[in-house]
Design an enzyme around this catalytic site. Structure first.
Site, PDB file in Angstrom:
ATOM      1  N   ARG A  63       0.854  -1.190   0.000  1.00 34.12           N
ATOM      2  CA  ARG A  63       0.000   0.000   0.000  1.00 34.12           C
ATOM      3  C   ARG A  63       0.894   1.246   0.000  1.00 34.12           C
ATOM      4  NH1 ARG A  63      -3.544   0.124   5.103  1.00 34.12           N
ATOM      5  NH2 ARG A  63      -1.470   0.546   5.853  1.00 34.12           N
ATOM      6  N   LYS A 170       6.516 -17.850   9.676  1.00 32.05           N
ATOM      7  CA  LYS A 170       5.916 -17.966  10.980  1.00 32.05           C
ATOM      8  C   LYS A 170       5.537 -16.585  11.523  1.00 32.05           C
ATOM      9  CE  LYS A 170       8.973 -17.615  14.489  1.00 32.05           C
ATOM     10  NZ  LYS A 170       9.870 -16.476  14.329  1.00 32.05           N
ATOM     11  N   HIS A 200      13.386 -20.561   9.291  1.00 33.61           N
ATOM     12  CA  HIS A 200      14.705 -20.276   8.710  1.00 33.61           C
ATOM     13  C   HIS A 200      15.828 -21.058   9.383  1.00 33.61           C
ATOM     14  CE1 HIS A 200      15.189 -17.356  12.008  1.00 33.61           C
ATOM     15  NE2 HIS A 200      16.473 -17.336  11.721  1.00 33.61           N
ATOM     16  N   LYS A 204      19.807 -23.185   7.853  1.00 33.54           N
ATOM     17  CA  LYS A 204      21.179 -22.973   8.327  1.00 33.54           C
ATOM     18  C   LYS A 204      22.014 -24.229   8.058  1.00 33.54           C
ATOM     19  CE  LYS A 204      19.749 -19.821  12.043  1.00 33.54           C
ATOM     20  NZ  LYS A 204      20.398 -18.528  11.928  1.00 33.54           N
ATOM     21  N   GLU A 238      19.784 -14.953  22.881  1.00 30.21           N
ATOM     22  CA  GLU A 238      20.064 -13.727  22.134  1.00 30.21           C
ATOM     23  C   GLU A 238      20.451 -12.625  23.100  1.00 30.21           C
ATOM     24  OE1 GLU A 238      17.491 -13.279  18.335  1.00 30.21           O
ATOM     25  OE2 GLU A 238      16.128 -13.814  19.943  1.00 30.21           O
ATOM     26  N   ASP A 257       7.414 -17.666  19.752  1.00 37.33           N
ATOM     27  CA  ASP A 257       8.308 -17.087  18.748  1.00 37.33           C
ATOM     28  C   ASP A 257       9.400 -18.077  18.337  1.00 37.33           C
ATOM     29  OD1 ASP A 257       9.397 -15.008  17.127  1.00 37.33           O
ATOM     30  OD2 ASP A 257      10.861 -14.524  18.692  1.00 37.33           O
ATOM     31  N   HIS A 262      11.574 -23.104  15.806  1.00 36.63           N
ATOM     32  CA  HIS A 262      12.998 -23.406  15.644  1.00 36.63           C
ATOM     33  C   HIS A 262      13.475 -24.523  16.576  1.00 36.63           C
ATOM     34  CE1 HIS A 262      12.721 -19.818  13.378  1.00 36.63           C
ATOM     35  NE2 HIS A 262      13.026 -18.945  14.319  1.00 36.63           N
ATOM     36  N   LYS A 360      15.653 -13.431  25.217  1.00 37.39           N
ATOM     37  CA  LYS A 360      16.232 -12.182  24.719  1.00 37.39           C
ATOM     38  C   LYS A 360      17.001 -11.544  25.866  1.00 37.39           C
ATOM     39  CE  LYS A 360      13.482 -11.708  20.837  1.00 37.39           C
ATOM     40  NZ  LYS A 360      14.131 -11.955  19.550  1.00 37.39           N
TER      41      LYS A 360
HETATM   42  C1  BG6 Z   1      13.160 -15.249  14.498  1.00 40.09           C
HETATM   43  C2  BG6 Z   1      12.512 -14.705  15.729  1.00 40.09           C
HETATM   44  O1  BG6 Z   1      12.441 -16.347  14.013  1.00 40.09           O
HETATM   45  O2  BG6 Z   1      14.486 -15.645  14.796  1.00 40.09           O
HETATM   46  C3  BG6 Z   1      13.318 -13.570  16.317  1.00 40.09           C
HETATM   47  O3  BG6 Z   1      11.208 -14.235  15.419  1.00 40.09           O
HETATM   48  C4  BG6 Z   1      14.762 -13.964  16.504  1.00 40.09           C
HETATM   49  O4  BG6 Z   1      12.757 -13.135  17.551  1.00 40.09           O
HETATM   50  C5  BG6 Z   1      15.313 -14.582  15.224  1.00 40.09           C
HETATM   51  O5  BG6 Z   1      15.502 -12.813  16.847  1.00 40.09           O
HETATM   52  C6  BG6 Z   1      16.708 -15.103  15.425  1.00 40.09           C
HETATM   53  O6  BG6 Z   1      17.228 -15.614  14.241  1.00 40.09           O
HETATM   54  P1  BG6 Z   1      18.770 -15.945  14.121  1.00 40.09           P
HETATM   55  O7  BG6 Z   1      18.899 -16.588  12.777  1.00 40.09           O
HETATM   56  O8  BG6 Z   1      19.494 -14.643  14.251  1.00 40.09           O
HETATM   57  O9  BG6 Z   1      19.096 -16.873  15.239  1.00 40.09           O
END
Ligand code: BG6
Length: 508
Positions: A63, A170, A200, A204, A238, A257, A262, A360
């Protein structure tokens, strides 16, 4: 299906570069973080590596009152800032010739008609052959609108000999029920083989290497069971906070999340049985079987922990707590740290807990799988010799510092018998000259090739929610999570959770 055959490629020889055939991609959500930081740079990196067809086309839909050139500028900025490979003017020029932009809302019929015409034009001038992937980098609340429009405007249905695929990110729902609903919406429009769900982590290298480690070697599998393994710790820590993602994160939290997707996918790869092959169906069968054997301990108050980061110090900087982050509700109960104990009720893993944790604003950024072994059944040394010996462990370092460590006991040089832990190390950088591609490069290429093994199927997604839902319900009844200071390793309740089992978290 894709009929295009690359004459240089023997489909059986997986060592040759896999190059996508004629195709294009339509990106919904071009202004979002995901598109700018991951998708657009990955497309450029693929083009730069020669893995996209020369006529590849990228159409943005949003948009925004943009012309094609404005969209090209956005992609250009994103590539300059985030691409992994060097910027080459000639690659960029060829790629940018295939950029188009369609302005519009998701409920705008005129815009979707324009999108159809744009795609037809691309087929003609860029030779995309009717093969198009629709990448929904948008909140799941809009999936229904967009796929409905794709169906309505004849975009979801491929002409004979060509393909249409949909790519979704996701969160795949926020619980089992919503995940089923979402899967229903997608399945209504696209056949299951054309739906690509991105997790994702599966893109990796180090995650795919779990399969190589386990199934290409003789020495690990014999000890990969409850006879030798004491427990498994899967950590995704993280150091960052939620950044500008309050709108997404508040209400979602760490378990939804990261653990639901993952970490449960990592656990499946670590714990599943050997698949009959590495095609998507064989992998799915094994992962699903594993997830179906996963159970939660009865006392969720004792076997789970959650927390919220409070203000603290991170890398020399003072940082605010979660509740002070911009956009977060001041009364939010969303957890930024989550730990759960899971059991696998099968012969291989009976009695071996799997501890999954993520958070986090923890001490540092690290993702790893640690398989911790039982002590040797007998130690023919006097007690003082082995005082400092801990459990043997095999640690798969997913990121950063990708590699693997084996921890075992060794004699300290000297006249006395003293045994201490040492580490044996494999580092990607030391063994391979190629640097690993970004997960998104691999996954986008697989979408364009129609290669599905690295994409979770809907049944896996639903099983993972089925496992997690009782934990989420339990937490929802408990009110505010425990606090932990930013820069530490999570709330004390997480340490207590391990201590009750007589174990400790690793401090990676
Ligand atoms: C995402 C999460 O799927 O993965 C994020 O939504 C997270 O919160 C991220 O920061 C981390 O990805 P990576 O590849 O940096 O470990």
């Amino acid at each position: 299906m894709n009929d295009w055959v690359n004459p240089l490629r023997d489909p059986e020889d997986r060592r040759l570069p896999r190059i996508a055939g004629p195709c294009g991609m339509v990106l919904f959500g071009v202004t979002g973080d995901l598109s700018r930081k991951k998708v657009m740079p990955a497309i450029y990196d693929l083009a730069n590596r020669g893995l996209l067809p020369p006529g590849f086309s990228l159409t943005g839909f949003a948009r925004r009152d943009w012309a094609d050139e404005d969209f090209a500028q956005v992609v250009h900025d994103s590539v300059k800032q985030h691409a992994r490979t060097e910027f080459r003017e000639e690659v960029w020029k060829q790629l940018a010739e295939g950029f188009r932009f369609v302005p519009g809302n998701f409920d705008d019929d005129v815009a979707f008609n324009t999108l159809r015409r744009t795609i037809e034009e691309l087929d003609e001038v860029r030779g995309t052959g009717g093969n198009h992937a629709f990448y929904l980098a948008i909140p799941p609340g809009f999936f229904g609108d967009v796929v409905g429009q794709l169906k309505e405007h004849g975009l979801a249905q491929p002409a004979a000999g060509s393909w249409r695929r949909v790519v979704v990110e996701k969160p795949f729902g926020h619980d089992l029920e919503s995940a089923r609903e979402l899967n229903g919406i997608l399945a209504d429009v696209f056949p299951s083989g054309s739906i690509f769900r991105i997790d994702h982590y599966l893109g990796k290298e180090t995650v795919q290497n779990i399969l190589a480690l386990r199934f290409a070697n003789a020495m690990f599998e014999p000890i990969w069971n409850s006879n030798y393994v004491d427990h498994v710790q899967i950590t995704m820590a993280e150091d960052i906070g939620i950044g500008g993602r309050a709108g997404y994160y508040d209400g979602i939290g760490a378990a939804r999340d990261v653990i639901q997707n993952h970490l449960m996918q990592l656990m499946s790869l670590v714990a599943m049985e050997e698949p009959t092959s590495f095609d998507a169906e064989s992998l799915r069968v094994e992962k699903l079987k594993l997830l179906s054997s996963v159970t939660l301990p009865r006392r969720l108050d004792l076997a789970t922990a959650r927390g919220q980061y409070a203000a603290g110090w991170q890398g020399g900087d003072q940082v605010v707590g979660f509740l002070e982050e911009e956009g977060v509700r001041k009364t939010s109960h969303t957890e930024t740290y989550a730990a759960v104990t899971l059991h696998v009720d099968n012969r291989r893993w009976a009695g071996v807990p799997f501890y999954l944790r993520t958070g986090k604003r923890l001490g540092r950024r690290v993702t790893e799988v640690a398989v911790v072994f039982k002590p040797a059944p007998h130690l023919p040394f006097n007690k003082t010799a082995t005082e400092e010996l801990t459990h043997n462990a095999l640690v798969i370092r997913i990121q950063p510092d990708e590699g693997m460590t084996i921890r075992f006991g060794s004699k300290v040089p000297g006249t006395a018998m003293e045994i201490r832990d040492v580490n044996m190390d494999f580092a990607y950088g030391g063994s391979f000259t190629e640097s690993s591609a970004e997960a998104y490069e691999r996954l986008i290429l697989d979408v364009l090739l129609g290669d599905p093994p690295l994409f979770p199927r809907h049944a896996e997604v639903e099983k993972s929610w089925q496992i997690l839902d009782p934990v989420l319900d339990h937490w929802a009844k408990k009110g505010r999570p425990d606090q932990y200071e930013a820069g530490t390793w999570g709330p004390p309740s997480a340490d207590k959770m391990m201590a009750r089992d007589g174990r400790v978290w690793r401090r990676p």
